[in-house]
Design a protein around this motif. Structure first.
Motif, PDB file in Angstrom:
ATOM      1  N   LYS A 126      -5.527  -1.006  -3.820  1.00  0.00           N
ATOM      2  CA  LYS A 126      -7.132  -1.080  -3.378  1.00  0.00           C
ATOM      3  C   LYS A 126      -7.037  -0.066  -1.994  1.00  0.00           C
ATOM      4  O   LYS A 126      -8.180   0.378  -1.806  1.00  0.00           O
ATOM      5  CB  LYS A 126      -7.165  -2.535  -2.804  1.00  0.00           C
ATOM      6  CG  LYS A 126      -7.132  -3.582  -3.716  1.00  0.00           C
ATOM      7  CD  LYS A 126      -8.240  -3.154  -4.846  1.00  0.00           C
ATOM      8  CE  LYS A 126      -8.389  -4.399  -5.902  1.00  0.00           C
ATOM      9  NZ  LYS A 126      -9.139  -4.238  -6.955  1.00  0.00           N
ATOM     10  N   LYS A 127      -5.916   0.101  -1.548  1.00  0.00           N
ATOM     11  CA  LYS A 127      -5.886   1.140  -0.102  1.00  0.00           C
ATOM     12  C   LYS A 127      -4.737   2.217  -0.417  1.00  0.00           C
ATOM     13  O   LYS A 127      -3.559   1.707  -0.733  1.00  0.00           O
ATOM     14  CB  LYS A 127      -5.716   0.238   0.980  1.00  0.00           C
ATOM     15  CG  LYS A 127      -6.971  -0.484   1.304  1.00  0.00           C
ATOM     16  CD  LYS A 127      -8.276   0.281   1.523  1.00  0.00           C
ATOM     17  CE  LYS A 127      -9.236  -0.587   1.823  1.00  0.00           C
ATOM     18  NZ  LYS A 127     -10.413   0.270   2.382  1.00  0.00           N
ATOM     19  N   ILE A 128      -4.870   3.246   0.210  1.00  0.00           N
ATOM     20  CA  ILE A 128      -3.985   4.095   0.247  1.00  0.00           C
ATOM     21  C   ILE A 128      -4.123   4.786   1.506  1.00  0.00           C
ATOM     22  O   ILE A 128      -4.767   4.941   2.322  1.00  0.00           O
ATOM     23  CB  ILE A 128      -4.189   5.379  -0.916  1.00  0.00           C
ATOM     24  CG1 ILE A 128      -4.795   5.041  -2.317  1.00  0.00           C
ATOM     25  CG2 ILE A 128      -3.264   6.630  -1.029  1.00  0.00           C
ATOM     26  CD1 ILE A 128      -3.636   4.544  -3.008  1.00  0.00           C
ATOM     27  N   ASP A 151       0.715  -1.411  -0.125  1.00  0.00           N
ATOM     28  CA  ASP A 151       0.128   0.028   0.286  1.00  0.00           C
ATOM     29  C   ASP A 151       0.969   1.254   0.033  1.00  0.00           C
ATOM     30  O   ASP A 151       1.608   1.459   0.877  1.00  0.00           O
ATOM     31  CB  ASP A 151      -0.839   0.071   1.452  1.00  0.00           C
ATOM     32  CG  ASP A 151      -1.908  -0.977   1.431  1.00  0.00           C
ATOM     33  OD1 ASP A 151      -2.314  -1.524   0.278  1.00  0.00           O
ATOM     34  OD2 ASP A 151      -2.356  -1.521   2.394  1.00  0.00           O
ATOM     35  N   PRO A 152       0.897   2.185  -1.072  1.00  0.00           N
ATOM     36  CA  PRO A 152       1.536   3.340  -0.929  1.00  0.00           C
ATOM     37  C   PRO A 152       0.987   4.473   0.075  1.00  0.00           C
ATOM     38  O   PRO A 152      -0.249   4.655   0.439  1.00  0.00           O
ATOM     39  CB  PRO A 152       1.187   4.105  -2.355  1.00  0.00           C
ATOM     40  CG  PRO A 152      -0.047   3.514  -2.927  1.00  0.00           C
ATOM     41  CD  PRO A 152      -0.109   2.299  -2.034  1.00  0.00           C
ATOM     42  N   MET A 153       2.046   5.127   0.855  1.00  0.00           N
ATOM     43  CA  MET A 153       1.646   6.133   1.691  1.00  0.00           C
ATOM     44  C   MET A 153       2.011   7.701   1.019  1.00  0.00           C
ATOM     45  O   MET A 153       3.420   7.913   0.964  1.00  0.00           O
ATOM     46  CB  MET A 153       2.359   6.069   3.027  1.00  0.00           C
ATOM     47  CG  MET A 153       1.961   7.142   3.987  1.00  0.00           C
ATOM     48  SD  MET A 153       2.692   6.696   5.638  1.00  0.00           S
ATOM     49  CE  MET A 153       1.604   5.430   6.453  1.00  0.00           C
ATOM     50  N   ILE A 154       1.111   8.266   0.513  1.00  0.00           N
ATOM     51  CA  ILE A 154       1.349   9.731  -0.087  1.00  0.00           C
ATOM     52  C   ILE A 154       1.873  10.787   1.050  1.00  0.00           C
ATOM     53  O   ILE A 154       0.834  11.019   1.777  1.00  0.00           O
ATOM     54  CB  ILE A 154       0.262   9.899  -0.872  1.00  0.00           C
ATOM     55  CG1 ILE A 154      -0.044   8.955  -1.928  1.00  0.00           C
ATOM     56  CG2 ILE A 154       0.503  11.349  -1.648  1.00  0.00           C
ATOM     57  CD1 ILE A 154      -1.209   9.098  -2.629  1.00  0.00           C
ATOM     58  N   TRP A 155       3.151  11.212   0.899  1.00  0.00           N
ATOM     59  CA  TRP A 155       3.409  12.247   1.707  1.00  0.00           C
ATOM     60  C   TRP A 155       3.634  13.470   1.245  1.00  0.00           C
ATOM     61  O   TRP A 155       4.031  13.940   0.241  1.00  0.00           O
ATOM     62  CB  TRP A 155       4.509  11.772   2.602  1.00  0.00           C
ATOM     63  CG  TRP A 155       5.847  11.462   1.957  1.00  0.00           C
ATOM     64  CD1 TRP A 155       6.197  10.667   1.246  1.00  0.00           C
ATOM     65  CD2 TRP A 155       7.042  12.530   1.593  1.00  0.00           C
ATOM     66  NE1 TRP A 155       7.653  10.610   0.686  1.00  0.00           N
ATOM     67  CE2 TRP A 155       7.976  11.715   0.710  1.00  0.00           C
ATOM     68  CE3 TRP A 155       7.108  13.818   1.832  1.00  0.00           C
ATOM     69  CZ2 TRP A 155       9.065  12.569   0.198  1.00  0.00           C
ATOM     70  CZ3 TRP A 155       8.335  14.482   1.431  1.00  0.00           C
ATOM     71  CH2 TRP A 155       9.237  13.940   0.652  1.00  0.00           C
ATOM     72  N   ASP A 156       3.055  14.539   2.036  1.00  0.00           N
ATOM     73  CA  ASP A 156       3.129  15.925   1.556  1.00  0.00           C
ATOM     74  C   ASP A 156       3.036  16.714   2.749  1.00  0.00           C
ATOM     75  O   ASP A 156       1.984  16.803   3.476  1.00  0.00           O
ATOM     76  CB  ASP A 156       2.143  16.315   0.446  1.00  0.00           C
ATOM     77  CG  ASP A 156       2.271  17.674  -0.137  1.00  0.00           C
ATOM     78  OD1 ASP A 156       3.117  18.666   0.524  1.00  0.00           O
ATOM     79  OD2 ASP A 156       2.105  17.892  -1.316  1.00  0.00           O
ATOM     80  N   TYR A 157       3.810  17.477   3.104  1.00  0.00           N
ATOM     81  CA  TYR A 157       4.022  18.352   4.486  1.00  0.00           C
ATOM     82  C   TYR A 157       3.608  19.848   4.256  1.00  0.00           C
ATOM     83  O   TYR A 157       3.849  20.616   5.362  1.00  0.00           O
ATOM     84  CB  TYR A 157       5.149  17.974   5.314  1.00  0.00           C
ATOM     85  CG  TYR A 157       5.474  16.727   5.507  1.00  0.00           C
ATOM     86  CD1 TYR A 157       4.482  15.511   5.513  1.00  0.00           C
ATOM     87  CD2 TYR A 157       7.043  16.174   5.324  1.00  0.00           C
ATOM     88  CE1 TYR A 157       5.074  14.203   5.497  1.00  0.00           C
ATOM     89  CE2 TYR A 157       7.414  14.725   5.374  1.00  0.00           C
ATOM     90  CZ  TYR A 157       6.443  14.008   5.434  1.00  0.00           C
ATOM     91  OH  TYR A 157       6.737  12.531   5.441  1.00  0.00           O
ATOM     92  N   THR A 158       3.518  20.229   3.023  1.00  0.00           N
ATOM     93  CA  THR A 158       3.425  21.663   2.956  1.00  0.00           C
ATOM     94  C   THR A 158       2.126  22.351   3.188  1.00  0.00           C
ATOM     95  O   THR A 158       1.174  21.567   3.109  1.00  0.00           O
ATOM     96  CB  THR A 158       3.595  21.994   1.352  1.00  0.00           C
ATOM     97  OG1 THR A 158       2.761  21.215   0.635  1.00  0.00           O
ATOM     98  CG2 THR A 158       5.171  21.451   0.975  1.00  0.00           C
ATOM     99  N   PRO A 159       1.932  23.514   3.440  1.00  0.00           N
ATOM    100  CA  PRO A 159       0.815  24.356   3.874  1.00  0.00           C
ATOM    101  C   PRO A 159       0.003  24.608   2.522  1.00  0.00           C
ATOM    102  O   PRO A 159      -1.089  24.867   2.677  1.00  0.00           O
ATOM    103  CB  PRO A 159       1.185  25.616   4.583  1.00  0.00           C
ATOM    104  CG  PRO A 159       2.699  25.779   4.124  1.00  0.00           C
ATOM    105  CD  PRO A 159       3.158  24.388   3.806  1.00  0.00           C
ATOM    106  N   ASN A 160       0.825  24.683   1.304  1.00  0.00           N
ATOM    107  CA  ASN A 160       0.025  25.051   0.250  1.00  0.00           C
ATOM    108  C   ASN A 160      -0.016  23.722  -0.797  1.00  0.00           C
ATOM    109  O   ASN A 160      -0.015  23.742  -2.134  1.00  0.00           O
ATOM    110  CB  ASN A 160       1.188  26.162  -0.633  1.00  0.00           C
ATOM    111  CG  ASN A 160       2.503  25.602  -0.959  1.00  0.00           C
ATOM    112  OD1 ASN A 160       2.756  24.533  -0.365  1.00  0.00           O
ATOM    113  ND2 ASN A 160       3.173  26.199  -1.688  1.00  0.00           N
TER     114      ASN A 160
END
Length: 486
Positions: free
Chosen positions: A260-262, A232-241
């Motif tokens: 199937k799951k993210i 299962d991929p874990m999409i990371w993004d820590y930005t306020p924009n």
């Protein structure tokens, strides 16, 4: 902000309230690993604020043994302490997911001479060479030892983000040249091999991997890779924009490729500067508001959960950034924003009540910090040291016209000073040094209650002691120069 509407009292309203069933608090233990006694205090708080699990990144604080003994830091947890952490998590209804780096961010392994030959590029200890059988034997041993101490887990995070210099090693260059494949194919091949080992060895355990190395792959390449059946991929993004449309499109792409799951990943600290010491809550609040907008626009059944990361170092060799107690008010805001689907005055008031804070400033680094949550004394002392000691000390040393004009490095080296100028400099320097002494003593004692001595030494020496020592040296130079005039 890309909100769907607001009210006069500051509430953020959503057309369809986004929700996430699993909310993990990420504990980055490769710097400042808290003592188990402190985790016993904060786990109930995490649960009360809305967390349902813990994503534990041990790195060198895991009690590796046998052939992996070199990986184990001197201040690593013992097996008994790991079992106690798991017990504490269970009684606080927090599901534990261990995280093991298996490709990139392998510095804590590859820095050792015994494993240096397994580097992708021999000069750099960050990424593993995926072509060597010994590399996979190493990973399997790491996974086995971690899994042996975590019976019954449902997920295992196998890292795999930021695999820098992949494809630049000699074996990779030869492989890519002979096969005509791309670096992304090389990455997916290794990830698939690691994930397949986890699935086959530990039935019922689902691997999770950071997604950044997969993002640029075409939908056809991802589909053909067969990864969707294994991880299962874990999409990371820590930005306020955070770009909502972009992240929605990425999730849809993964879904179309058979995943199937993210999982999603935000941040509550450790994402605004490698040497950051105070947490800007507003930065992380806005990040979560954007993620809520993403959740509104994706099929609800595809989202497995979200991890709120709290990085303690940018990598194994970087300095320590915000300590966990400093980030707890930010974590509380992030957890409650996710739990309520918004951040409002009512939510803020509830958080203040739980944390024992009279005021919660999300827009600035609070200079009037106080609270009754575990570690709040550290939060207060660090805030005070930065606003009331560090800044005035910098101003005295670097901006005070008497110091820069009449007691420059040239003057100090040659012990030259007009006696009247001592009277202009000394009182403020003595007062600041006295205040520093009290704060450093109190902070040192408070930190030792929560962190290993090696962590306390590093944090104090890196972030506060330089200012104290510079003041101390200034006063010594003043006395020497004054004595030289008589």
């Amino acid at each position: 902000m890309d909100g769907h509407g607001s009210t006069d009292n500051g509430d953020i309203t959503l057309e369809r309230r986004a929700s996430v069933s699993m909310i993990l608090v990420h504990l980055d233990l490769k710097g400042a690993p808290p003592k188990v006694s402190y985790l016993a205090e904060v786990f109930p708080l995490f649960s009360a604020l809305g967390a349902t699990g813990i994503l534990i990144e041990y790195e060198d604080t895991f009690p590796y043994c046998e052939e992996l003994q070199p990986l184990r830091a001197a201040h690593a947890y013992s097996p008994q302490e790991i079992r106690e952490i798991l017990r504490l998590a269970q009684i606080n209804h927090l599901e534990v997911i261990p995280l093991i780096q298996t490709f990139g961010h392998m510095e804590f392994v590859l820095k050792h001479s015994a494993f240096a030959h397994l580097r992708e590029v021999l000069s750099y200890p960050n990424s593993l060479n995926p072509h060597k059988d010994e590399s996979h034997q190493l990973l399997q041993a790491m996974i086995r030892q971690v899994m042996d101490l975590h019976p019954g887990v449902r997920w295992l995070h196998i890292g795999s983000d930021e695999v820098y210099y992949l494809g630049e090693g000699e074996e990779s260059k030869k492989y890519l040249s002979e096969t005509g494949l791309a670096v992304e194919d090389l990455f997916m091949c290794h990830l698939k091999k690691v994930a397949a080992h986890v699935v086959s060895t530990y039935p019922g355990v689902r691997p999770i991997a950071w997604d950044d190395m997969l993002r640029s792959a075409s939908a056809q390449t991802l589909t053909d890779s067969g990864l969707a059946q294994l991880v299962d991929p874990m999409i990371w993004d820590y930005t306020p924009n955070l770009e909502v449309d972009n992240r929605v499109a990425l999730i849809n792409k993964y879904s179309e490729c058979g995943f199937k799951k993210i999982w999603l990943a935000s941040a509550f600290k450790g994402a605004t500067g490698a040497s950051q010491q105070l947490t800007h809550i507003g930065h992380h609040l806005e990040n979560h508001r954007r993620w809520l907008q993403v959740m509104q626009r994706i099929p609800p059944n595809i989202l497995q959960g979200l991890a709120i990361t709290g990085w303690q170092r940018y990598d194994h060799f970087s300095v320590l950034c915000e300590l966990l107690p400093v980030g707890i008010p930010s974590l509380a805001v992030c957890l409650q924003t996710l739990k309520n689907g918004c951040y409002s005055k009512e939510v803020a008031a509830s958080i203040q009540d739980v944390l024992g804070m009279s005021h919660l400033d999300t827009e600035n680094y609070s200079s009037e910090a106080s609270g009754s949550f575990p570690g709040s004394d550290i939060f207060t002392l660090i805030t005070q040291s930065i606003f009331y000691l560090k800044t005035p000390t910098q101003d005295l040393l670097e901006k005070n016209r008497i110091v820069t004009g009449w007691f420059s490095p040239y003057h100090r080296k040659r012990k030259i000073i007009h006696p009247i100028m001592v009277q202009q400099i000394e009182p403020e320097a003595v007062s600041l040094l006295s205040n520093w002494t009290f704060v450093l003593e109190d902070l040192h004692a408070a930190l030792l209650k929560i962190f290993p001595a090696v962590t306390v030494e590093e944090w104090m020496e890196e972030h506060l002691l330089p200012y104290y020592l510079q003041l101390q040296q200034l006063l010594q130079d003043l006395n020497s120069a004054l004595e030289n005039q008589t």
